[in-house]
Design a protein around this motif. Structure first.
Motif, PDB file in Angstrom:
ATOM      1  N   THR A 164     -11.408  95.296 -77.368  1.00 40.11           N
ATOM      2  CA  THR A 164     -12.173  95.610 -76.323  1.00 40.11           C
ATOM      3  C   THR A 164     -13.004  94.421 -75.543  1.00 40.11           C
ATOM      4  OG1 THR A 164     -13.144  97.480 -77.795  1.00 40.11           O
ATOM      5  CG2 THR A 164     -14.521  96.829 -75.988  1.00 40.11           C
ATOM      6  N   TRP A 165     -13.083  93.332 -76.220  1.00 37.07           N
ATOM      7  CA  TRP A 165     -13.559  92.185 -75.445  1.00 37.07           C
ATOM      8  C   TRP A 165     -12.363  91.768 -74.473  1.00 37.07           C
ATOM      9  CZ3 TRP A 165     -14.312  89.442 -80.852  1.00 37.07           C
ATOM     10  CH2 TRP A 165     -15.619  89.861 -81.534  1.00 37.07           C
ATOM     11  N   ILE A 166     -11.113  91.803 -74.698  1.00 38.86           N
ATOM     12  CA  ILE A 166     -10.098  91.587 -73.800  1.00 38.86           C
ATOM     13  C   ILE A 166     -10.199  92.568 -72.790  1.00 38.86           C
ATOM     14  CG2 ILE A 166      -7.662  91.338 -73.500  1.00 38.86           C
ATOM     15  CD1 ILE A 166      -7.529  90.173 -76.625  1.00 38.86           C
ATOM     16  N   GLU A 167     -10.056  93.688 -73.057  1.00 34.89           N
ATOM     17  CA  GLU A 167      -9.932  94.652 -71.890  1.00 34.89           C
ATOM     18  C   GLU A 167     -10.991  94.719 -70.953  1.00 34.89           C
ATOM     19  OE1 GLU A 167      -7.727  98.376 -74.411  1.00 34.89           O
ATOM     20  OE2 GLU A 167      -9.870  98.658 -73.811  1.00 34.89           O
ATOM     21  N   LEU A 168     -12.295  94.265 -71.164  1.00 34.38           N
ATOM     22  CA  LEU A 168     -13.354  94.235 -70.451  1.00 34.38           C
ATOM     23  C   LEU A 168     -13.966  92.880 -69.946  1.00 34.38           C
ATOM     24  CD1 LEU A 168     -15.514  97.043 -72.106  1.00 34.38           C
ATOM     25  CD2 LEU A 168     -14.068  97.178 -70.285  1.00 34.38           C
ATOM     26  N   GLY A 169     -13.095  91.791 -70.354  1.00 36.42           N
ATOM     27  CA  GLY A 169     -13.370  90.513 -69.992  1.00 36.42           C
ATOM     28  C   GLY A 169     -14.647  89.763 -70.458  1.00 36.42           C
ATOM     29  N   VAL A 170     -15.158  90.076 -71.845  1.00 32.39           N
ATOM     30  CA  VAL A 170     -16.350  89.580 -72.552  1.00 32.39           C
ATOM     31  C   VAL A 170     -15.912  88.034 -72.629  1.00 32.39           C
ATOM     32  CG1 VAL A 170     -17.578  89.934 -74.369  1.00 32.39           C
ATOM     33  CG2 VAL A 170     -16.735  91.888 -73.291  1.00 32.39           C
ATOM     34  N   GLY A 204      -8.597  83.431 -78.214  1.00 35.13           N
ATOM     35  CA  GLY A 204      -8.256  83.888 -76.970  1.00 35.13           C
ATOM     36  C   GLY A 204      -9.018  85.282 -76.657  1.00 35.13           C
ATOM     37  N   TRP A 205      -9.829  85.812 -77.697  1.00 30.53           N
ATOM     38  CA  TRP A 205     -10.142  87.138 -77.499  1.00 30.53           C
ATOM     39  C   TRP A 205     -11.437  87.224 -76.807  1.00 30.53           C
ATOM     40  CZ3 TRP A 205      -9.956  87.850 -83.502  1.00 30.53           C
ATOM     41  CH2 TRP A 205      -8.426  87.869 -83.977  1.00 30.53           C
ATOM     42  N   LEU A 206     -11.949  86.138 -76.638  1.00 30.69           N
ATOM     43  CA  LEU A 206     -13.176  85.834 -75.820  1.00 30.69           C
ATOM     44  C   LEU A 206     -12.917  84.789 -74.906  1.00 30.69           C
ATOM     45  CD1 LEU A 206     -16.140  85.974 -78.507  1.00 30.69           C
ATOM     46  CD2 LEU A 206     -15.728  87.914 -76.710  1.00 30.69           C
ATOM     47  N   ILE A 207     -13.368  85.084 -73.518  1.00 32.71           N
ATOM     48  CA  ILE A 207     -13.158  84.163 -72.630  1.00 32.71           C
ATOM     49  C   ILE A 207     -14.387  83.046 -72.855  1.00 32.71           C
ATOM     50  CG2 ILE A 207     -13.564  83.330 -69.973  1.00 32.71           C
ATOM     51  CD1 ILE A 207     -12.978  86.557 -69.528  1.00 32.71           C
TER      52      ILE A 207
END
Length: 209
Positions: A164-170, A204-207
């Motif tokens: 979800t984090w990756i999909e929504l650029g969190v 790399g899951w969170l920006i």
């Protein structure tokens, strides 16, 4: 089962007016929470969890943590709060934690709870009161609920490779900010979250910003 320990389901004169069609009407109103999808993915699947599943998970997690840490909380109050926590989403829908509209979500949710309170067949006279207590209260029970409510989606993200984090650029700072309050209310959980925020960022899951 002995006579003494059995519970009679024979209704009294005071409840003889209750229409079971009304009862089942309200139960179906509650069933609608299963149709509200959240952003988090269920582990070991490709589907997102719904709000009814989250409410069950929240109640069980609060119960377990309260017992494990021997917290001085009222378990009945805590579990009732957990069960009603997301009921307003039947009308309002789920609002993503990092959405700009999140600060206004409680308005529509409160209206949804008020509607449910008025629905025929509702036997929970203090539904709105319990919801309000978890939404705006500062009791030990509501504090624990808020901590666990943030912990669970984080846990799902962590165990679905940050899907979800990756999909929504969190971003890392968004997650850290949303969980900062836990440092004061439940330091061991905050320490665990901080460690895993760093891990998720490394993966790399969170920006990283």
């Amino acid at each position: 089962m002995s006579q003494a320990s059995s519970i009679s389901l024979t209704h009294s004169e005071s409840t003889s007016h209750i229409d079971i069609d009304d009862v089942t009407h309200f139960l179906l109103e509650l069933d609608a929470l299963k149709r509200v999808n959240r952003r988090s993915y269920v582990t070991q699947t490709t589907r997102k969890e719904n709000s009814a599943e989250h409410s069950w998970h929240l109640a069980m997690a609060c119960w377990s943590i309260a017992e494990l840490f021997a917290l001085d909380v009222n378990h009945e109050k805590l579990l009732k709060m957990a069960l009603v926590h997301d009921l307003g989403e039947i009308d309002a829908g789920d609002t993503f934690l990092y959405a700009d509209t999140r600060t206004d979500a409680h308005v529509e949710e409160r209206a949804g709870i008020a509607r449910l309170q008025r629905e025929r067949g509702n036997g929970i006279s203090d539904l709105s009161e319990v919801w309000e207590a978890q939404e705006t209260g500062s009791s030990k029970e509501s504090q624990l609920l808020k901590v666990v409510d943030r912990l669970l989606p984080f846990l799902l993200n962590l165990n679905t490779n940050g899907k979800t984090w990756i999909e929504l650029g969190v971003t890392r700072s968004q997650v850290a900010g949303a969980h900062a309050f836990i440092k004061d209310s439940f330091p061991p959980i905050h320490d665990w979250l901080s460690h895993n925020i760093a891990y998720a960022t490394q993966q790399g899951w969170l920006i990283d910003t």
